[in-house]
Design a protein around this motif. Structure first.
Motif, PDB file in Angstrom:
ATOM      1  N   ILE A 156      49.101  22.866  42.567  1.00 55.43           N
ATOM      2  CA  ILE A 156      48.337  23.739  41.684  1.00 55.43           C
ATOM      3  C   ILE A 156      48.616  25.196  42.040  1.00 55.43           C
ATOM      4  CG2 ILE A 156      46.499  22.053  41.329  1.00 55.43           C
ATOM      5  CD1 ILE A 156      44.807  23.627  43.366  1.00 55.43           C
ATOM      6  N   GLN A 157      48.050  26.115  41.259  1.00 53.25           N
ATOM      7  CA  GLN A 157      48.129  27.545  41.548  1.00 53.25           C
ATOM      8  C   GLN A 157      46.740  28.060  41.906  1.00 53.25           C
ATOM      9  OE1 GLN A 157      50.152  28.498  37.608  1.00 53.25           O
ATOM     10  NE2 GLN A 157      51.040  30.064  38.935  1.00 53.25           N
ATOM     11  N   ILE A 158      46.648  28.775  43.015  1.00 52.05           N
ATOM     12  CA  ILE A 158      45.383  29.395  43.410  1.00 52.05           C
ATOM     13  C   ILE A 158      45.603  30.889  43.581  1.00 52.05           C
ATOM     14  CG2 ILE A 158      43.620  29.582  45.205  1.00 52.05           C
ATOM     15  CD1 ILE A 158      43.998  26.641  45.834  1.00 52.05           C
ATOM     16  N   GLU A 159      44.723  31.667  42.977  1.00 50.92           N
ATOM     17  CA  GLU A 159      44.688  33.114  43.203  1.00 50.92           C
ATOM     18  C   GLU A 159      43.316  33.471  43.764  1.00 50.92           C
ATOM     19  OE1 GLU A 159      45.889  35.671  40.041  1.00 50.92           O
ATOM     20  OE2 GLU A 159      47.545  34.352  39.432  1.00 50.92           O
ATOM     21  N   TYR A 160      43.284  34.482  44.631  1.00 54.45           N
ATOM     22  CA  TYR A 160      42.036  34.873  45.295  1.00 54.45           C
ATOM     23  C   TYR A 160      41.534  36.187  44.718  1.00 54.45           C
ATOM     24  CZ  TYR A 160      43.269  31.120  48.407  1.00 54.45           C
ATOM     25  OH  TYR A 160      43.596  29.880  48.891  1.00 54.45           O
ATOM     26  N   VAL A 161      40.245  36.215  44.446  1.00 55.42           N
ATOM     27  CA  VAL A 161      39.581  37.408  43.932  1.00 55.42           C
ATOM     28  C   VAL A 161      38.650  37.906  45.028  1.00 55.42           C
ATOM     29  CG1 VAL A 161      38.068  38.335  42.143  1.00 55.42           C
ATOM     30  CG2 VAL A 161      39.717  36.529  41.565  1.00 55.42           C
ATOM     31  N   TRP A 162      38.990  39.055  45.599  1.00 54.63           N
ATOM     32  CA  TRP A 162      38.221  39.587  46.726  1.00 54.63           C
ATOM     33  C   TRP A 162      37.102  40.497  46.223  1.00 54.63           C
ATOM     34  CZ3 TRP A 162      38.548  38.417  51.875  1.00 54.63           C
ATOM     35  CH2 TRP A 162      39.610  37.573  52.244  1.00 54.63           C
TER      36      TRP A 162
ATOM     37  N   ILE B 267      43.178  20.180  35.861  1.00 55.27           N
ATOM     38  CA  ILE B 267      43.040  21.633  35.980  1.00 55.27           C
ATOM     39  C   ILE B 267      43.932  22.107  37.119  1.00 55.27           C
ATOM     40  CG2 ILE B 267      41.437  23.532  36.415  1.00 55.27           C
ATOM     41  CD1 ILE B 267      39.242  21.728  35.205  1.00 55.27           C
ATOM     42  N   LYS B 268      44.903  22.941  36.795  1.00 56.05           N
ATOM     43  CA  LYS B 268      45.922  23.297  37.787  1.00 56.05           C
ATOM     44  C   LYS B 268      45.978  24.780  38.113  1.00 56.05           C
ATOM     45  CE  LYS B 268      48.981  19.346  37.172  1.00 56.05           C
ATOM     46  NZ  LYS B 268      50.390  18.908  37.030  1.00 56.05           N
ATOM     47  N   LYS B 269      45.168  25.593  37.436  1.00 50.95           N
ATOM     48  CA  LYS B 269      45.115  27.025  37.758  1.00 50.95           C
ATOM     49  C   LYS B 269      43.676  27.350  38.153  1.00 50.95           C
ATOM     50  CE  LYS B 269      46.405  31.288  38.240  1.00 50.95           C
ATOM     51  NZ  LYS B 269      47.021  32.094  37.181  1.00 50.95           N
ATOM     52  N   MET B 270      43.517  27.818  39.384  1.00 50.94           N
ATOM     53  CA  MET B 270      42.186  28.102  39.908  1.00 50.94           C
ATOM     54  C   MET B 270      42.158  29.475  40.548  1.00 50.94           C
ATOM     55  SD  MET B 270      41.271  24.405  41.628  1.00 50.94           S
ATOM     56  CE  MET B 270      41.901  22.905  40.839  1.00 50.94           C
ATOM     57  N   TYR B 271      41.035  30.131  40.392  1.00 51.45           N
ATOM     58  CA  TYR B 271      40.738  31.379  41.077  1.00 51.45           C
ATOM     59  C   TYR B 271      39.590  31.099  42.042  1.00 51.45           C
ATOM     60  CZ  TYR B 271      43.340  33.517  37.234  1.00 51.45           C
ATOM     61  OH  TYR B 271      44.302  33.858  36.330  1.00 51.45           O
ATOM     62  N   ILE B 272      39.669  31.658  43.225  1.00 49.29           N
ATOM     63  CA  ILE B 272      38.589  31.515  44.195  1.00 49.29           C
ATOM     64  C   ILE B 272      38.098  32.905  44.543  1.00 49.29           C
ATOM     65  CG2 ILE B 272      37.885  30.643  46.447  1.00 49.29           C
ATOM     66  CD1 ILE B 272      40.148  28.618  46.315  1.00 49.29           C
ATOM     67  N   SER B 273      36.819  33.183  44.255  1.00 47.74           N
ATOM     68  CA  SER B 273      36.248  34.479  44.627  1.00 47.74           C
ATOM     69  C   SER B 273      35.757  34.391  46.065  1.00 47.74           C
ATOM     70  CB  SER B 273      35.110  34.877  43.685  1.00 47.74           C
ATOM     71  OG  SER B 273      33.984  34.056  43.861  1.00 47.74           O
ATOM     72  N   VAL B 274      36.176  35.338  46.897  1.00 46.24           N
ATOM     73  CA  VAL B 274      35.893  35.278  48.329  1.00 46.24           C
ATOM     74  C   VAL B 274      35.374  36.626  48.830  1.00 46.24           C
ATOM     75  CG1 VAL B 274      37.509  33.419  48.918  1.00 46.24           C
ATOM     76  CG2 VAL B 274      38.344  35.768  48.775  1.00 46.24           C
ATOM     77  N   LYS B 275      34.601  36.549  49.880  1.00 48.09           N
ATOM     78  CA  LYS B 275      34.149  37.750  50.593  1.00 48.09           C
ATOM     79  C   LYS B 275      33.955  37.394  52.055  1.00 48.09           C
ATOM     80  CE  LYS B 275      30.932  41.652  50.431  1.00 48.09           C
ATOM     81  NZ  LYS B 275      31.139  41.944  51.838  1.00 48.09           N
TER      82      LYS B 275
END
Length: 346
Positions: free
Chosen positions: A190-196, A164-172
């Motif tokens: 990998i690729q990481i995108e952040y969801v605020w 698994i190489k595409k991840m989203y991390i939800s953060v607050k």
């Protein structure tokens, strides 16, 4: 790894190949892939291929196109599940992935990769972790150290091992520290995108903030878990059961220290002495169809259990798959201590 580091032109010499092989790091086998003028892969080259050539004529200036293995094993880039067992049976250590023009796009290191799952993942990491205060007063719970790395890094490394190489991390809460630590994921390939989350969105609400997942199935998991779950087993269970959602489950046991009556009214018909009851409980790891995300209200608090209830009420398919291995939900100081003790001996 940059594919240029493991490719070599067919006209290059064995001497050049040896130098290039000597500089390869972090893969389980010393191997190069030989390309022609169109950058098409025509063969593979290992130190064994070179050794056999040198034994034959001791010519270090021979071109690698002459000595490479043209009957090499490869796979084309694909979006579907790739079962690696057949390659392991052939004792293949590195599997090249080619596009339709047979250009090298990636490799699978079978010593480090357990599977290649066609999933994107969202890791929920926005919680405050109040019960672990004061440890979480400055550090977000997913970054608390566990052995030689943070809790969430154990999960990310495990996900990587399943392809698994595409991840989203939800953060607050303290999300900038998580973003600073992991960056864009390139250091791990990998690729990481952040969801605020401007406001807490529950255990599923952040899914509504991703504009477009590229995969049809999404893995969702809590960022504060410590587990060696087999993600391939969860995925194949999800696919084979034709489920809309699969939930990883953990066994929860209750020991009653007294006799339990089976009664009609006040009349005891039977009893069980000190019985034990076992239940399958939610382990905080899910695979769901992307289409289900449309049911999640945009930018509103919404728990994954709300989606599970909706599925059940509308006759959707919700399955659970037991975790075979360890699982610790690090929510309280005693959980964190248990995980710290466990990793010392694992």
């Amino acid at each position: 790894m940059n594919v240029e580091d493991i490719t070599i032109h067919q006209d290059d010499t064995i001497v050049h190949a040896l130098s290039k092989l000597n500089n390869i790091r972090h893969i389980s086998r010393l191997i190069l892939f030989v390309v022609n003028n169109q950058n098409k892969v025509i063969g593979s080259l290992t130190d064994g291929d070179i050794r056999r050539s040198l034994i034959e004529d001791n010519n270090v200036h021979k071109s690698v196109g002459e000595v490479c293995n043209k009957d090499f094993v490869f796979e084309y880039i694909q979006d579907s599940f790739l079962n690696l067992d057949e390659y392991r049976k052939k004792d293949i250590k590195v599997l090249p992935l080619l596009d339709d023009a047979r250009n090298l796009k990636d490799i699978i290191d079978l010593e480090k990769t357990k599977a290649v799952l066609p999933l994107e993942c969202m890791i929920m990491a926005g919680g405050r972790g109040k019960r672990l205060s004061p440890l979480t007063d400055e550090i977000p719970k997913p970054l608390l150290p566990l052995g030689n790395k943070p809790i969430m890094e154990h999960n990310i490394d495990s996900l990587i091992s399943y392809g698994i190489k595409k991840m989203y991390i939800s953060v607050k809460y303290r999300g900038e520290k998580i973003q600073e630590y992991f960056g864009d994921g390139s250091s791990k390939g990998i690729q990481i995108e952040y969801v605020w989350e401007d406001e807490p969105l529950g255990t599923a609400g952040a899914l509504s903030l991703v504009e477009n997942f590229s995969r049809n199935n999404i893995l969702l998991m809590n960022g504060d878990l410590f587990t060696n779950i087999n993600f391939e087993d969860l995925y194949t269970s999800f696919v084979n059961s034709h489920a809309d959602m699969a939930v990883a489950s953990t066994e929860y046991k209750i020991d009653v220290p007294y006799a339990v009556f089976e009664a009609e009214g006040n009349q005891v018909k039977n009893f069980k002495e000190k019985p034990s009851y076992r239940y399958h409980s939610n382990a905080g790891i899910y695979i769901l169809k992307k289409s289900l995300i449309k049911k999640i209200p945009k930018n509103q608090f919404y728990d994954i259990t709300d989606l599970m209830k909706d599925l059940i009420e509308n006759k959707g398919k919700l399955f659970h798959n037991p975790i075979v291995g360890y699982w610790i939900d690090i929510g309280k100081p005693e959980d964190y201590k248990q995980a710290q003790e466990f990793i010392k001996h694992s």
